[in-house]
Design a protein around this motif. Sequence first.
Motif, PDB file in Angstrom:
ATOM      1  N   GLY A 192     -37.792  21.539  22.119  1.00 55.88           N
ATOM      2  CA  GLY A 192     -37.165  23.156  22.343  1.00 55.88           C
ATOM      3  C   GLY A 192     -38.290  23.771  23.003  1.00 55.88           C
ATOM      4  N   LEU A 193     -39.373  23.807  22.758  1.00 54.05           N
ATOM      5  CA  LEU A 193     -40.455  24.520  23.482  1.00 54.05           C
ATOM      6  C   LEU A 193     -40.464  24.118  25.085  1.00 54.05           C
ATOM      7  CD1 LEU A 193     -43.396  24.525  21.107  1.00 54.05           C
ATOM      8  CD2 LEU A 193     -41.637  26.475  21.549  1.00 54.05           C
ATOM      9  N   ASN A 194     -39.955  22.943  25.400  1.00 53.40           N
ATOM     10  CA  ASN A 194     -39.870  22.509  26.818  1.00 53.40           C
ATOM     11  C   ASN A 194     -38.663  22.976  27.674  1.00 53.40           C
ATOM     12  OD1 ASN A 194     -40.983  20.786  28.882  1.00 53.40           O
ATOM     13  ND2 ASN A 194     -39.457  19.588  28.562  1.00 53.40           N
ATOM     14  N   GLY A 195     -37.690  23.711  26.960  1.00 56.86           N
ATOM     15  CA  GLY A 195     -36.398  24.134  27.614  1.00 56.86           C
ATOM     16  C   GLY A 195     -35.117  23.596  26.937  1.00 56.86           C
ATOM     17  N   GLY A 196     -35.586  22.707  25.787  1.00 54.64           N
ATOM     18  CA  GLY A 196     -34.322  22.159  25.068  1.00 54.64           C
ATOM     19  C   GLY A 196     -34.185  20.646  25.448  1.00 54.64           C
ATOM     20  N   TRP A 197     -33.169  20.192  24.383  1.00 59.39           N
ATOM     21  CA  TRP A 197     -32.734  18.760  24.497  1.00 59.39           C
ATOM     22  C   TRP A 197     -32.317  18.035  25.500  1.00 59.39           C
ATOM     23  CZ3 TRP A 197     -35.245  16.239  20.659  1.00 59.39           C
ATOM     24  CH2 TRP A 197     -34.858  15.007  20.423  1.00 59.39           C
ATOM     25  N   ARG A 198     -31.245  18.965  26.329  1.00 61.63           N
ATOM     26  CA  ARG A 198     -30.767  18.306  27.478  1.00 61.63           C
ATOM     27  C   ARG A 198     -31.661  18.493  28.683  1.00 61.63           C
ATOM     28  NH1 ARG A 198     -24.444  20.312  27.205  1.00 61.63           N
ATOM     29  NH2 ARG A 198     -23.664  19.234  25.227  1.00 61.63           N
ATOM     30  N   ALA A 199     -32.402  19.542  28.789  1.00 67.05           N
ATOM     31  CA  ALA A 199     -33.274  19.770  29.795  1.00 67.05           C
ATOM     32  C   ALA A 199     -34.584  18.654  29.696  1.00 67.05           C
ATOM     33  CB  ALA A 199     -33.987  21.115  29.736  1.00 67.05           C
ATOM     34  N   THR A 200     -34.821  18.354  28.608  1.00 72.19           N
ATOM     35  CA  THR A 200     -36.170  17.385  28.346  1.00 72.19           C
ATOM     36  C   THR A 200     -35.486  15.971  28.726  1.00 72.19           C
ATOM     37  OG1 THR A 200     -37.025  18.677  26.629  1.00 72.19           O
ATOM     38  CG2 THR A 200     -37.386  16.523  26.783  1.00 72.19           C
ATOM     39  N   SER A 201     -34.291  15.732  28.431  1.00 74.15           N
ATOM     40  CA  SER A 201     -33.466  14.623  28.754  1.00 74.15           C
ATOM     41  C   SER A 201     -33.464  14.296  30.249  1.00 74.15           C
ATOM     42  CB  SER A 201     -32.341  14.282  28.283  1.00 74.15           C
ATOM     43  OG  SER A 201     -32.335  14.278  26.864  1.00 74.15           O
ATOM     44  N   ARG A 202     -33.365  15.294  30.938  1.00 73.38           N
ATOM     45  CA  ARG A 202     -33.143  15.174  32.419  1.00 73.38           C
ATOM     46  C   ARG A 202     -34.358  15.125  33.081  1.00 73.38           C
ATOM     47  NH1 ARG A 202     -29.309  19.721  31.641  1.00 73.38           N
ATOM     48  NH2 ARG A 202     -31.039  21.124  32.167  1.00 73.38           N
ATOM     49  N   GLN A 203     -35.659  15.814  32.517  1.00 66.80           N
ATOM     50  CA  GLN A 203     -37.042  15.748  33.209  1.00 66.80           C
ATOM     51  C   GLN A 203     -37.552  14.264  32.524  1.00 66.80           C
ATOM     52  OE1 GLN A 203     -39.093  18.804  31.295  1.00 66.80           O
ATOM     53  NE2 GLN A 203     -37.301  20.232  31.724  1.00 66.80           N
ATOM     54  N   MET A 204     -37.115  13.623  31.724  1.00 63.09           N
ATOM     55  CA  MET A 204     -37.766  12.446  31.307  1.00 63.09           C
ATOM     56  C   MET A 204     -36.827  11.244  32.298  1.00 63.09           C
ATOM     57  SD  MET A 204     -37.553  12.579  26.978  1.00 63.09           S
ATOM     58  CE  MET A 204     -37.834  10.743  26.927  1.00 63.09           C
ATOM     59  N   GLN A 205     -35.765  11.602  32.533  1.00 59.04           N
ATOM     60  CA  GLN A 205     -35.168  10.537  33.595  1.00 59.04           C
ATOM     61  C   GLN A 205     -35.851  10.802  34.661  1.00 59.04           C
ATOM     62  OE1 GLN A 205     -31.905   8.757  32.433  1.00 59.04           O
ATOM     63  NE2 GLN A 205     -32.926   7.624  34.018  1.00 59.04           N
ATOM     64  N   GLU A 206     -36.074  11.940  35.376  1.00 62.67           N
ATOM     65  CA  GLU A 206     -36.772  12.235  36.721  1.00 62.67           C
ATOM     66  C   GLU A 206     -38.031  11.688  36.534  1.00 62.67           C
ATOM     67  OE1 GLU A 206     -36.524  16.421  36.992  1.00 62.67           O
ATOM     68  OE2 GLU A 206     -34.381  16.418  37.464  1.00 62.67           O
ATOM     69  N   LYS A 207     -38.940  11.770  35.718  1.00 59.32           N
ATOM     70  CA  LYS A 207     -40.206  11.159  35.351  1.00 59.32           C
ATOM     71  C   LYS A 207     -40.094   9.686  35.429  1.00 59.32           C
ATOM     72  CE  LYS A 207     -44.534  11.408  34.637  1.00 59.32           C
ATOM     73  NZ  LYS A 207     -45.628  12.007  35.575  1.00 59.32           N
ATOM     74  N   ALA A 208     -39.133   9.011  34.845  1.00 57.68           N
ATOM     75  CA  ALA A 208     -38.910   7.441  34.680  1.00 57.68           C
ATOM     76  C   ALA A 208     -38.778   7.138  36.262  1.00 57.68           C
ATOM     77  CB  ALA A 208     -37.959   7.032  33.887  1.00 57.68           C
ATOM     78  N   ARG A 209     -37.786   7.836  36.978  1.00 60.96           N
ATOM     79  CA  ARG A 209     -37.498   7.444  38.503  1.00 60.96           C
ATOM     80  C   ARG A 209     -38.627   7.603  39.162  1.00 60.96           C
ATOM     81  NH1 ARG A 209     -34.273   5.568  36.008  1.00 60.96           N
ATOM     82  NH2 ARG A 209     -31.964   5.569  36.014  1.00 60.96           N
ATOM     83  N   SER A 210     -39.547   8.546  39.061  1.00 62.03           N
ATOM     84  CA  SER A 210     -40.676   8.718  39.985  1.00 62.03           C
ATOM     85  C   SER A 210     -41.632   7.686  39.729  1.00 62.03           C
ATOM     86  CB  SER A 210     -41.282  10.142  39.450  1.00 62.03           C
ATOM     87  OG  SER A 210     -42.100  10.154  38.324  1.00 62.03           O
ATOM     88  N   LEU A 211     -41.833   7.174  38.504  1.00 63.19           N
ATOM     89  CA  LEU A 211     -42.685   6.053  38.196  1.00 63.19           C
ATOM     90  C   LEU A 211     -42.126   4.642  38.470  1.00 63.19           C
ATOM     91  CD1 LEU A 211     -43.928   7.327  34.688  1.00 63.19           C
ATOM     92  CD2 LEU A 211     -45.247   7.294  36.599  1.00 63.19           C
ATOM     93  N   GLY A 212     -41.095   4.557  38.916  1.00 64.50           N
ATOM     94  CA  GLY A 212     -40.456   3.317  39.455  1.00 64.50           C
ATOM     95  C   GLY A 212     -39.686   2.511  38.253  1.00 64.50           C
ATOM     96  N   ALA A 213     -39.332   3.350  37.183  1.00 63.14           N
ATOM     97  CA  ALA A 213     -38.903   2.798  36.158  1.00 63.14           C
ATOM     98  C   ALA A 213     -37.307   3.053  36.245  1.00 63.14           C
ATOM     99  CB  ALA A 213     -39.378   3.583  34.737  1.00 63.14           C
ATOM    100  N   ARG A 214     -36.431   1.994  36.667  1.00 62.64           N
ATOM    101  CA  ARG A 214     -34.953   2.391  37.142  1.00 62.64           C
ATOM    102  C   ARG A 214     -34.161   1.854  36.116  1.00 62.64           C
ATOM    103  NH1 ARG A 214     -35.498   0.668  43.540  1.00 62.64           N
ATOM    104  NH2 ARG A 214     -36.975   2.089  44.126  1.00 62.64           N
ATOM    105  N   ASP A 215     -34.594   0.949  35.006  1.00 62.31           N
ATOM    106  CA  ASP A 215     -33.910   0.463  33.990  1.00 62.31           C
ATOM    107  C   ASP A 215     -33.411   1.454  32.754  1.00 62.31           C
ATOM    108  OD1 ASP A 215     -33.834  -1.986  35.106  1.00 62.31           O
ATOM    109  OD2 ASP A 215     -35.597  -2.462  34.354  1.00 62.31           O
ATOM    110  N   THR A 216     -34.296   2.475  32.855  1.00 61.63           N
ATOM    111  CA  THR A 216     -34.117   3.607  31.705  1.00 61.63           C
ATOM    112  C   THR A 216     -33.193   4.584  31.838  1.00 61.63           C
ATOM    113  OG1 THR A 216     -36.570   3.333  31.300  1.00 61.63           O
ATOM    114  CG2 THR A 216     -35.672   5.130  30.291  1.00 61.63           C
ATOM    115  N   ARG A 217     -32.592   4.839  30.749  1.00 64.25           N
ATOM    116  CA  ARG A 217     -31.594   5.998  30.625  1.00 64.25           C
ATOM    117  C   ARG A 217     -31.815   6.595  29.248  1.00 64.25           C
ATOM    118  NH1 ARG A 217     -24.929   5.795  29.544  1.00 64.25           N
ATOM    119  NH2 ARG A 217     -24.479   8.250  30.162  1.00 64.25           N
TER     120      ARG A 217
END
Length: 401
Positions: A180-205
């Motif tokens: 919630g402090l990070n911008g909300g549940w959906r925003a955090t989910s999107r940011q986590m998805q972007e972080k995973a891709r930047s690290l080369g983790a392509r199996d994660t949803r």
Amino acid sequence: MTIGFSSRKASVGAGASVTSVASVSCALCVVGVLALAPAAVAAQPGADPLGPGRSALAPHPSQLYRPGTQVRPRAGAPGVPEVSALSWLIADARSGEVLAAHDAHRRLPPASTLKTLFALTVLPVLPGGIEHEVGDEELLDVGPGSSLVGVQEGVSYPLSDLWRGVFLSSGNDAVRVLAGLNGGWRATSRQMQEKARSLGARDTRVTSPDGYDSEGQVSSAYDLAIFGRAGLRNADFAGYCRTLEAKFPAGGGWTFPIRNTNRLLTGDDGVEPYEGLLGIKNGYTSNAGYTLVTGAHRGSRTLVVTVMNPQDGNPSAVYEEARSLLDWGFDAAGRVDPVGSLDALRARPRSGPDPVPVARATTAPEESGPGWLAVWTVLGAAGAGAGAVALALRLAGVRVE
């Protein structure tokens, strides 16, 4: 093949043919460039037919997409232990080399091991020194049956305590407040998805940042190892994940003890603690089964191991199977060739022109594009060819309008 000028007019003296002279001269130019260019490109490290930055002896990334156990033992290497997990992986944390794996890219529910990605994404923007009073509505959407640390509305928490709640107690209530402090549940989910891709983790949803069973949410042993390895490089992350126990605020100046649920770290419930264990994160849901990403350090070597959903049926199996894989990894050091790399799918940033091309030419650049030495070689050949054209035209008495 005939090489000629465009439709511009030219005056020719002594009956000389512009087309024929230019054809011969330009052909020499092209031949020179084509002859020199392959040698220049071949001289640079990036001209690997297997792809940038990999030698012919290195494993192809697709090897880890093959079903079953992947290992490349040398003579005298110990046999890989038999484990019941649906998927597992063991890697060298320093180099990123994958020493062995089983169905490394199989997409499975990660349970609370996904909190490693949550911490990698949110911890840098919400460090422990901030304090926050939990509001009336911040805990309303915590999923039924979630693991909780005991966050209460109206109590003021240093964020360091909330992070301990995430790592030690796997508290979905603490994750909910931090998201919630990070911008909300959906925003955090999107940011986590972007972080995973930047690290080369392509199996994660990501659909639920706390790892709670949610439709479509998956990760893999490969991706979780990436997250665990990256976490160990972050001092705050590494400190939280190896903490055995702490006191958690209860309001009114009171606290209560919390203890890490990683039995391989604590030695609880009859599981013997593992020497040199660095913690990281365990998880469980009815859909995911037991999951674990952990690391250990001995001597000069640090290993990361992921175990997903052992079929043994014993709640301690995930820890014992991780133990056997860690033991094998330390024992096999120097006696197996890697079957892949945790950096294999990570995007490499493009670098701009090197301001000191001479210095670059004396080293082994990592870029996959042509090096400066190759560029100057090709340009030199082209210049020589152009000079030949000019000289031929001048000798033929050509005047171009």
